[in-house]
Design a protein around this motif. Sequence first.
Motif, PDB file in Angstrom:
ATOM      1  N   VAL A 225     -59.543  78.441   9.458  1.00  9.15           N
ATOM      2  CA  VAL A 225     -58.289  78.791  10.126  1.00  9.15           C
ATOM      3  C   VAL A 225     -57.147  77.926   9.582  1.00  9.15           C
ATOM      4  CG1 VAL A 225     -57.064  78.866  12.326  1.00  9.15           C
ATOM      5  CG2 VAL A 225     -59.454  79.558  12.213  1.00  9.15           C
ATOM      6  N   GLY A 226     -56.084  78.604   9.145  1.00  9.90           N
ATOM      7  CA  GLY A 226     -54.940  77.908   8.570  1.00  9.90           C
ATOM      8  C   GLY A 226     -55.006  77.755   7.065  1.00  9.90           C
ATOM      9  N   GLN A 227     -56.141  78.097   6.455  1.00  4.73           N
ATOM     10  CA  GLN A 227     -56.280  77.979   5.006  1.00  4.73           C
ATOM     11  C   GLN A 227     -56.074  79.329   4.326  1.00  4.73           C
ATOM     12  OE1 GLN A 227     -59.303  75.466   3.271  1.00  4.73           O
ATOM     13  NE2 GLN A 227     -60.039  74.848   5.294  1.00  4.73           N
ATOM     14  N   ASP A 228     -55.806  79.283   3.025  1.00  5.33           N
ATOM     15  CA  ASP A 228     -55.678  80.494   2.229  1.00  5.33           C
ATOM     16  C   ASP A 228     -57.028  80.857   1.629  1.00  5.33           C
ATOM     17  OD1 ASP A 228     -52.945  80.912   2.614  1.00  5.33           O
ATOM     18  OD2 ASP A 228     -52.409  79.518   1.018  1.00  5.33           O
ATOM     19  N   VAL A 229     -57.332  82.151   1.615  1.00  9.40           N
ATOM     20  CA  VAL A 229     -58.567  82.644   1.012  1.00  9.40           C
ATOM     21  C   VAL A 229     -58.226  83.778   0.059  1.00  9.40           C
ATOM     22  CG1 VAL A 229     -60.053  81.976   2.936  1.00  9.40           C
ATOM     23  CG2 VAL A 229     -58.958  84.226   2.955  1.00  9.40           C
ATOM     24  N   LEU A 230     -59.052  83.934  -0.960  1.00  5.53           N
ATOM     25  CA  LEU A 230     -58.860  84.992  -1.948  1.00  5.53           C
ATOM     26  C   LEU A 230     -59.746  86.171  -1.584  1.00  5.53           C
ATOM     27  CD1 LEU A 230     -57.432  85.608  -4.695  1.00  5.53           C
ATOM     28  CD2 LEU A 230     -59.553  84.871  -5.798  1.00  5.53           C
ATOM     29  N   ILE A 231     -59.133  87.358  -1.459  1.00  3.96           N
ATOM     30  CA  ILE A 231     -59.861  88.558  -1.065  1.00  3.96           C
ATOM     31  C   ILE A 231     -59.516  89.707  -2.015  1.00  3.96           C
ATOM     32  CG2 ILE A 231     -60.001  87.932   1.379  1.00  3.96           C
ATOM     33  CD1 ILE A 231     -57.629  89.838   1.861  1.00  3.96           C
ATOM     34  N   PRO A 232     -60.378  90.716  -2.112  1.00  7.46           N
ATOM     35  CA  PRO A 232     -60.084  91.873  -2.963  1.00  7.46           C
ATOM     36  C   PRO A 232     -59.046  92.791  -2.330  1.00  7.46           C
ATOM     37  CG  PRO A 232     -62.208  92.160  -1.889  1.00  7.46           C
ATOM     38  CD  PRO A 232     -61.753  90.774  -1.552  1.00  7.46           C
ATOM     39  N   SER A 233     -57.781  92.452  -2.501  1.00  6.85           N
ATOM     40  CA  SER A 233     -56.676  93.243  -1.950  1.00  6.85           C
ATOM     41  C   SER A 233     -55.471  93.097  -2.868  1.00  6.85           C
ATOM     42  CB  SER A 233     -56.326  92.764  -0.533  1.00  6.85           C
ATOM     43  OG  SER A 233     -55.177  93.426  -0.062  1.00  6.85           O
ATOM     44  N   ALA A 234     -54.821  94.217  -3.165  1.00 13.35           N
ATOM     45  CA  ALA A 234     -53.651  94.196  -4.039  1.00 13.35           C
ATOM     46  C   ALA A 234     -52.371  93.909  -3.275  1.00 13.35           C
ATOM     47  CB  ALA A 234     -53.524  95.523  -4.781  1.00 13.35           C
ATOM     48  N   SER A 235     -52.449  93.790  -1.936  1.00 15.82           N
ATOM     49  CA  SER A 235     -51.275  93.516  -1.107  1.00 15.82           C
ATOM     50  C   SER A 235     -51.392  92.143  -0.472  1.00 15.82           C
ATOM     51  CB  SER A 235     -51.133  94.581  -0.012  1.00 15.82           C
ATOM     52  OG  SER A 235     -50.994  95.868  -0.578  1.00 15.82           O
ATOM     53  N   ALA A 236     -50.249  91.473  -0.301  1.00 14.90           N
ATOM     54  CA  ALA A 236     -50.238  90.157   0.322  1.00 14.90           C
ATOM     55  C   ALA A 236     -48.897  89.936   1.015  1.00 14.90           C
ATOM     56  CB  ALA A 236     -50.502  89.061  -0.705  1.00 14.90           C
TER      57      ALA A 236
ATOM     58  N   GLN B 191     -54.814 101.330 -18.633  1.00 17.19           N
ATOM     59  CA  GLN B 191     -55.865 101.129 -17.629  1.00 17.19           C
ATOM     60  C   GLN B 191     -55.401 100.140 -16.572  1.00 17.19           C
ATOM     61  OE1 GLN B 191     -59.795 100.439 -19.208  1.00 17.19           O
ATOM     62  NE2 GLN B 191     -60.412  99.228 -17.420  1.00 17.19           N
ATOM     63  N   GLN B 192     -55.706 100.447 -15.298  1.00 14.18           N
ATOM     64  CA  GLN B 192     -55.385  99.566 -14.186  1.00 14.18           C
ATOM     65  C   GLN B 192     -56.562  98.620 -13.940  1.00 14.18           C
ATOM     66  OE1 GLN B 192     -52.518  99.428 -12.293  1.00 14.18           O
ATOM     67  NE2 GLN B 192     -51.551 100.970 -13.609  1.00 14.18           N
ATOM     68  N   PHE B 193     -56.245  97.381 -13.595  1.00 15.51           N
ATOM     69  CA  PHE B 193     -57.283  96.390 -13.343  1.00 15.51           C
ATOM     70  C   PHE B 193     -57.273  95.958 -11.878  1.00 15.51           C
ATOM     71  CE2 PHE B 193     -55.957  95.905 -17.783  1.00 15.51           C
ATOM     72  CZ  PHE B 193     -57.171  96.143 -18.422  1.00 15.51           C
ATOM     73  N   GLU B 194     -58.428  95.474 -11.415  1.00 14.73           N
ATOM     74  CA  GLU B 194     -58.564  95.042 -10.020  1.00 14.73           C
ATOM     75  C   GLU B 194     -57.753  93.771  -9.773  1.00 14.73           C
ATOM     76  OE1 GLU B 194     -61.985  93.807  -6.721  1.00 14.73           O
ATOM     77  OE2 GLU B 194     -62.508  93.961  -8.857  1.00 14.73           O
ATOM     78  N   VAL B 195     -56.997  93.801  -8.679  1.00 13.96           N
ATOM     79  CA  VAL B 195     -56.161  92.657  -8.310  1.00 13.96           C
ATOM     80  C   VAL B 195     -56.667  92.055  -7.003  1.00 13.96           C
ATOM     81  CG1 VAL B 195     -53.840  91.918  -7.636  1.00 13.96           C
ATOM     82  CG2 VAL B 195     -54.131  93.566  -9.497  1.00 13.96           C
ATOM     83  N   LEU B 196     -56.719  90.729  -6.964  1.00 12.12           N
ATOM     84  CA  LEU B 196     -57.107  89.997  -5.760  1.00 12.12           C
ATOM     85  C   LEU B 196     -55.950  89.093  -5.367  1.00 12.12           C
ATOM     86  CD1 LEU B 196     -59.646  89.888  -8.040  1.00 12.12           C
ATOM     87  CD2 LEU B 196     -60.882  89.356  -5.947  1.00 12.12           C
ATOM     88  N   THR B 197     -55.710  88.957  -4.065  1.00 12.13           N
ATOM     89  CA  THR B 197     -54.597  88.143  -3.595  1.00 12.13           C
ATOM     90  C   THR B 197     -55.051  87.154  -2.521  1.00 12.13           C
ATOM     91  OG1 THR B 197     -54.031  89.861  -1.966  1.00 12.13           O
ATOM     92  CG2 THR B 197     -52.852  89.909  -4.087  1.00 12.13           C
ATOM     93  N   HIS B 198     -54.203  86.176  -2.265  1.00 11.41           N
ATOM     94  CA  HIS B 198     -54.483  85.164  -1.247  1.00 11.41           C
ATOM     95  C   HIS B 198     -53.863  85.566   0.089  1.00 11.41           C
ATOM     96  CE1 HIS B 198     -56.195  82.003  -3.848  1.00 11.41           C
ATOM     97  NE2 HIS B 198     -55.413  82.507  -4.775  1.00 11.41           N
ATOM     98  N   ALA B 199     -54.557  85.226   1.157  1.00 14.04           N
ATOM     99  CA  ALA B 199     -54.058  85.483   2.505  1.00 14.04           C
ATOM    100  C   ALA B 199     -54.443  84.307   3.395  1.00 14.04           C
ATOM    101  CB  ALA B 199     -54.626  86.783   3.061  1.00 14.04           C
TER     102      ALA B 199
ATOM    103  N   GLN C  49     -62.770  82.979  -2.726  1.00 13.66           N
ATOM    104  CA  GLN C  49     -62.297  81.621  -3.018  1.00 13.66           C
ATOM    105  C   GLN C  49     -61.547  81.098  -1.809  1.00 13.66           C
ATOM    106  OE1 GLN C  49     -60.231  80.907  -6.878  1.00 13.66           O
ATOM    107  NE2 GLN C  49     -58.573  80.024  -5.665  1.00 13.66           N
ATOM    108  N   ILE C  50     -61.676  79.817  -1.542  1.00 20.02           N
ATOM    109  CA  ILE C  50     -60.952  79.167  -0.451  1.00 20.02           C
ATOM    110  C   ILE C  50     -59.896  78.257  -1.069  1.00 20.02           C
ATOM    111  CG2 ILE C  50     -61.121  77.662   1.554  1.00 20.02           C
ATOM    112  CD1 ILE C  50     -64.039  78.535   1.814  1.00 20.02           C
ATOM    113  N   GLY C  51     -58.647  78.432  -0.664  1.00 20.89           N
ATOM    114  CA  GLY C  51     -57.556  77.671  -1.242  1.00 20.89           C
ATOM    115  C   GLY C  51     -57.103  78.284  -2.549  1.00 20.89           C
TER     116      GLY C  51
END
Length: 248
Positions: free
Chosen positions: A103-114, A192-200, A232-234
């Motif tokens: 809680v309160g930390q940033d994590v990396l997830i498979p999402s192109a939106s942030a 070609q489009q590639f998979e994007v991951l963002t932090h939340a 990923q965390i952080g």
Amino acid sequence: MTTINGAGQSLSYLDQLKGMQDKKIAEEQPTTGTNQLKQDDFLSLLTKQLAQQDPFKPVGNDQMIAQMASFATVDGINKMNEQFGSLNSAMTSNQALQASSLVGQDVLIPSASALKSHDGEMAGMVRMQQGVDNAILRVENEQGVLVKTVTLGAKSAGEHPFAWDGKDDAGNVMPQGKYNFSVSGNVGGESQQFEVLTHANVNSVLLGNSDGKVMLNLAGVTKPVNLAEVLQIGKSAQSAAPLSTQQG
């Protein structure tokens, strides 16, 4: 071991167990809320069979051992299921306790939106199955309007972190809100489009139901995300530096 039913037919021990099970299911016992055979049912049936056996053809030792082994197997399976249930609950609680530290930390997830905050930068990562000579990053606002185009240059196959400085092509600081990222490049002469991951940022932790899953409520993400999806965390040191503002 066998008994005789009302029609004069010989029923085996297992046939009688199945008959009792089917009868209980059909009757749908509302008072107990269960339709499963209990240990007492097995013992009662076994006692009746011993009392009603043919005195001229008593049960052989091999039959008795086989039926007792069947009873022990069923009882062991029931106990094993209970132990697995307890183990699953303990593991879920342990996962929730560990996840609460996120809680309160940033994590990396498979999402192109942030979600972008007032203070500027946003970070993410792109996965490439093949290398490209010139990858292009595009940033769009929630309405789908293109606000930034960045030339990433040549990239090899693999994962590559990136960061956006939060400004548009004209150098204006963009307001807070949700932004969408996309990365493309030419592979074999085709785009070609590639998979994007963002932090939340993690807002809270949710305990799953009987499935034992632990879910995370993330800022800017409408639906809870499974803890297993966190990659990923952080934020890595490499992604902390903003990308070049070179336009494509």
